[in-house]
Design an enzyme around this catalytic site. Structure first.
Site: not given
Lengths: 335, 380
Positions: B93, B95, B287
Site C-alpha cells: 500500500d 498512501d 505502509d
C-alpha cells in the site's frame, strides 16, 4: 546420478536415513551395547551431550563407524534424560557440528560427487534449491527461500537489505548458505528425538543417562527476574503519551503488551492511556483485555520484537539494550 | 456515519451496471467483508463461491466499501483461529498521505472536531470560525502533485520488484486505491507461504531500513569511532550495495575514496547516520502494517471507495505515467444531485473543474458524491 555414501560421509552426516540403514545392514543390535568393548561408545555419547549443553561442539571424527553409532546412542540417551532444554541445546550443537562439515564440503564443491551429496542434503532435508555462480565462489538461493529462513535470525547482517540481491536471488558464501539451514537441522533432530519411542534400554545406557540427568538438572532451575527500568522504546511511548500527543496504534500495542508481560494490572495500564487525545476508557479497557487474552479472540499477544519495532520506527535503542531481541529482555540479561 | 441516500443511490447504480469488479483467483478460499452505509464497523468472515454470488450481494447490499482477504483459508467463514491459513498474496500500500508532501496543507480542509464545521484550507493556525475550537480533522483533496508523488513511489516499487526480486511484470497488479494512493497485488505464488516476519524483512528491504555500514565495507575499529574499509567478498554489484555505491560514487576498489568519505562525515557513527538517511530516501514509502498483515481484508479491485466515491482501479504498469485517477477511476454516473456545501471547495473530475463557492449547487453525481464522501458537502 546415484550417490554413493561412504562411512566418512555418514559419520559427518549421521542424521541421513542412510546412516540408520548402514547400521541395519551391518546387523547391529542394541543388546550389544552392554558388551564391555562398547563402553567407549557410551562414553563418547555422554561427552557429545555434555559438550552440547555447554554450548560446545563435539569434535571427534577419528573412527567413522564408531561415530555413526555414537550419534544414535546419543539420541537415545537424550530421549532418556527427558529434559527439554537439554534436548534443545544438544540438537543445536549437533546442527553446528554438521554446519562445520557442510561448510567445508561447500568450499570444495568442484568435486561432482560432493556436489551431488550437498544437493541431496539441501534438497531432501530442507527443500532448498541452491545454485552456484559462474565462478563457483558464491551460492544463489531464491529470495523467498532466503526470507522464510533468515527472518528468524536476529543479527542485522541477516536482514535482506544487507545481502547481495539481484533478480530474485540472494548471493551467499558457503558458510552463510549452511547457516541458513542450521536451525532446521536442529529442529529436525529435535523432532526425531521427540518422535522416538524408547526401546528397553541396555543397562549401561540407562545408568549413564540417569547420572547425566542428575548432573544437568540443577542448571535449569528457574531464576526469577524483576524489572527495574523500562526499555527506551517503552519510555519513549510513555513520554509521548504523557505529553498528550497521539501515539500510533503500533506503539500503543507495544506499550500495552509490554505492561501486560511485566504483570502490571489492567487498571493501571488503562490509566496510562488516559492522556491520549482519543481516550475512551471503555474501549481502552476492552483492547487491553483483548491483548491479555481475556476478551475477544482469547489469544494472549506477545510484546513485538525489536526487529518489528525497528521496521515501524518505534525503536530508540540505547547501548543498554545490548543486543536484546525483544524489549521484554531489557535489563534482564544475566551479568 | 450516514452519507446520505444520494451516495448510496450512485453506488447502487454502479454495482448494478458494474463491469470493473474483479473477483480474485481461488475465490472460494478467500474471506470477504464489507461496510454498510450508516452502520459502523465491518461485516467480515463472508465467503462467495463464484463471481455471480458476489455480484448479487453487491447489488442487494450496496456496501460503502468492499474487502477481500489476501489470504487463502481452508474455512474462510470460521473465526480467525479456526480458518486454517493456507498462505497469502503479497500486497503493498502506497498512501499519498504518508509522503508528507509540502502541497498538502494547501488542499487540506479542516473539519472542526467539536461542531463539524468545515473551512477552506488555512496556512496559519486553525480556529473554527463557528465555535473557536482549535482541534480539527483534516480532509485532503489530493492534487496533481500528490498523485505524481504516489506514482513516483509506485514506479520505484516496480523497479525493486522486477529488478531486485525478479518478479515477472505479469505478476504485478497495480491499482489506484480509490482515494490517494496505489495498491499492489503480487500473484507470484512463491511469496504466498511467507509469514509476517519474513514480510517484515522484505518491507525493510524495500523501505531502506536497517542497512549496516559493514554491508558496503565500512567497519568500526574496535574501541573507537574510527572506521576502516574492507569490501565484502561478494562485491557491490547488485541491490542496495549497488545503489549506495552509485550514490557515493564508489566501486569495490575505491578503498581510499570510501575511507575519506567516512572521515569527512565525522567517523563511523556519523557515516552510519548518513547511510540511514540515504537508504530511507532511496527506499519506497510503503505502509509496513499492510504488507506484514497476513490476515488482512484489503479493498477489492473494481469496488468503490467511500472516502471519495472513486473506484479501486487497475492501472497498466506501462502506462502508469499517463494514468489520471480523477478521470480513469471516476466511474459514477452524471445524474444531477443537489448538494449543500459545508465550505468552498474545489476538485477536478473527468476533466471538469468544480470550484463551488455557493452554498447550494446542482452537480453531476460523481462530483456531488466526491464532496459528500469527503465530508465537505451534504445532499440537499
Amino acid at each position: 546420478m546415484s550417490i554413493r555414501l561412504g562411512t566418512g560421509d555418514l559419520a559427518r552426516y549421521p542424521f541421513l536415513n542412510e546412516a540408520g540403514e548402514y547400521l541395519r545392514q551391518s546387523g547391529f543390535g542394541w543388546e550389544e551395547l552392554d558388551r564391555p568393548d562398547m563402553a567407549d561408545i557410551i562414553q563418547r555419547a555422554a561427552e557429545r551431550i555434555e559438550a552440547g549443553v555447554s554450548g560446545k561442539v563435539y569434535e571427534k571424527l577419528d573412527r567413522y563407524e564408531t561415530e555413526i553409532l555414537t550419534f544414535l546412542v546419543t539420541l537415545i540417551m537424550v530421549k532418556s534424560i527427558g529434559m527439554e532444554p537439554v534436548l534443545k541445546k544438544y540438537a543445536l550443537a549437533e546442527a553446528r557440528r554438521a554446519e562445520k562439515f557442510l561448510t567445508e564440503d561447500l568450499r570444495r564443491q568442484n568435486d561432482a560427487q560432493r556436489q551431488a551429496l550437498l544437493s541431496k542434503i539441501f534438497g531432501d532435508l530442507f527443500g532448498l534449491a541452491i545454485d552456484t555462480t559462474e565462478d563457483g565462489r558464491l551460492f544463489k538461493v531464491k529470495v523467498t527461500d532466503y526470507l522464510a529462513r533468515s527472518s528468524h535470525f536476529h543479527e542485522q547482517e541477516w536482514k535482506m537489505i544487507n545481502r547481495l540481491v539481484s533478480n530474485g536471488n540472494v548471493y551467499l558464501g558457503p558458510d552463510e548458505t549452511v547457516r541458513l539451514v542450521r536451525n532446521e537441522l536442529a529442529v529436525m533432530i529435535n523432532g526425531r528425538v521427540h518422535a522416538m519411542s524408547l526401546p528397553a534400554l541396555p543397562k549401561a545406557i540407562k545408568e549413564r543417562s540417569d547420572t547425566l540427568r542428575a548432573e544437568l538438572a540443577p542448571r535449569y532451575e528457574y531464576r526469577a527476574h524483576s524489572v527495574t527500568e523500562y526499555p527506551p522504546c517503552v519510555k519513549h511511548a510513555i513520554e509521548v503519551m504523557n505529553r498528550g500527543e497521539n501515539l500510533p496504534h503500533s506503539a500503543r500495542l507495544m506499550l500495552a503488551t509490554y505492561m501486560l508481560a511485566i504483570d502490571k494490572p489492567v487498571d493501571e495500564i488503562v490509566e496510562m492511556f488516559k492522556n491520549a487525545p482519543d481516550f475512551n476508557e471503555r474501549i481502552t479497557r476492552y483492547q487491553v483485555e483483548h491483548l491479555a487474552g481475556s476478551k475477544g479472540s482469547r489469544t494472549k499477544y506477545s510484546v513485538p520484537s525489536c526487529d518489528k519495532l525497528r521496521t515501524e520506527n518505534l525503536c530508540f535503542a540505547t547501548k543498554d539494550c545490548d543486543s536484546i531481541i525483544n524489549p521484554i529482555q531489557f535489563g534482564r540479561r544475566r551479568k | 456515519m450516514i452519507k446520505s441516500e444520494a451516495v448510496k443511490a450512485a453506488f447502487r447504480e454502479y454495482y448494478f451496471k458494474q463491469k470493473l469488479v474483479e473477483a480474485p483467483d481461488n475465490m472460494d478460499q478467500r474471506e470477504f467483508g464489507y461496510s454498510l452505509f450508516g452502520i459502523p464497523g465491518m461485516v467480515r468472515h463472508l465467503s462467495f463461491k463464484n463471481p455471480g454470488e458476489l455480484t448479487a450481494a453487491l447489488v442487494r447490499e450496496v456496501p460503502s466499501d468492499v474487502y477481500c482477504s489476501n489470504a487463502l483459508y481452508r474455512f474462510p467463514t470460521l473465526p480467525m483461529q479456526e480458518k486454517q491459513w493456507q498462505g497469502a498474496d503479497l500486497i503493498f500500500d502506497i498512501d499519498g498521505k504518508d509522503l508528507h508532501l509540502p502541497c498538502v496543507p494547501s488542499h487540506s480542509y479542516p473539519v472542526c472536531s467539536n461542531c463539524g464545521q468545515a473551512s477552506p484550507p488555512v496556512e496559519k493556525e486553525y480556529a473554527c470560525p463557528a465555535c473557536g475550537n482549535k482541534k480539527a480533522e483534516y480532509v485532503s483533496i489530493p492534487c496533481g502533485k500528490c498523485i505524481d508523488g504516489s506514482k513516483k513511489e509506485a514506479a520505484r516499487l516496480v523497479e525493486f520488484l522486477t529488478g531486485d526480486l525478479g518478479i515477472a511484470k505479469e505478476n504485478i497488479h497495480v491499482f489506484f486505491s480509490g482515494n490517494n494512493g496505489f495498491h499492489f497485488h503480487i500473484s507470484d505464488g512463491s511469496y504466498r507461504p511467507l509469514d509476517s516476519q519474513a514480510r517484515s524483512d522484505l518491507v525493510g528491504y524495500l523501505a531502506g531500513v536497517g542497512l549496516i555500514a559493514e554491508s558496503i565495507g565500512v567497519r568500526r575499529s574496535p574501541g573507537s569511532d574510527l572506521a576502516f574499509v574492507k569490501f565484502p567478498k561478494s562485491g557491490l554489484d547488485y541491490g542496495w550495495r549497488k545503489r549506495i555505491a552509485e550514490e557515493l560514487d564508489i566501486s569495490a576498489s575505491s578503498t581510499i575514496r570510501l575511507t575519506n568519505i567516512v572521515k569527512e562525515k565525522g567517523g563511523y557513527s556519523a557515516f552510519k547516520a548518513e547511510l540511514d538517511r540515504i537508504t530511507r530516501q532511496l527506499g519506497v514509502r510503503i505502509d509496513p502494517q499492510v504488507t506484514t498483515d497476513v490476515h488482512r481484508v484489503f479493498r477489492m479491485p473494481g469496488t468503490l471507495n467511500s472516502k471519495s466515491g472513486l473506484a479501486k482501479f487497475r492501472c497498466s504498469l506501462d502506462r502508469l505515467d499517463s494514468f489520471d485517477p480523477f478521470v480513469d477511476a471516476c466511474v459514477l454516473g452524471s445524474t444531477k444531485v443537489q448538494v449543500r456545501m459545508k465550505t468552498h471547495a474545489k476538485v477536478k473530475l473527468k476533466g471538469q473543474t468544480f470550484s463551488i463557492s455557493k452554498e447550494e449547487a446542482e452537480l453531476p453525481a460523481f462530483a456531488a458524491v466526491y464532496f459528500i464522501c469527503k465530508g465537505l458537502a451534504e445532499a440537499a
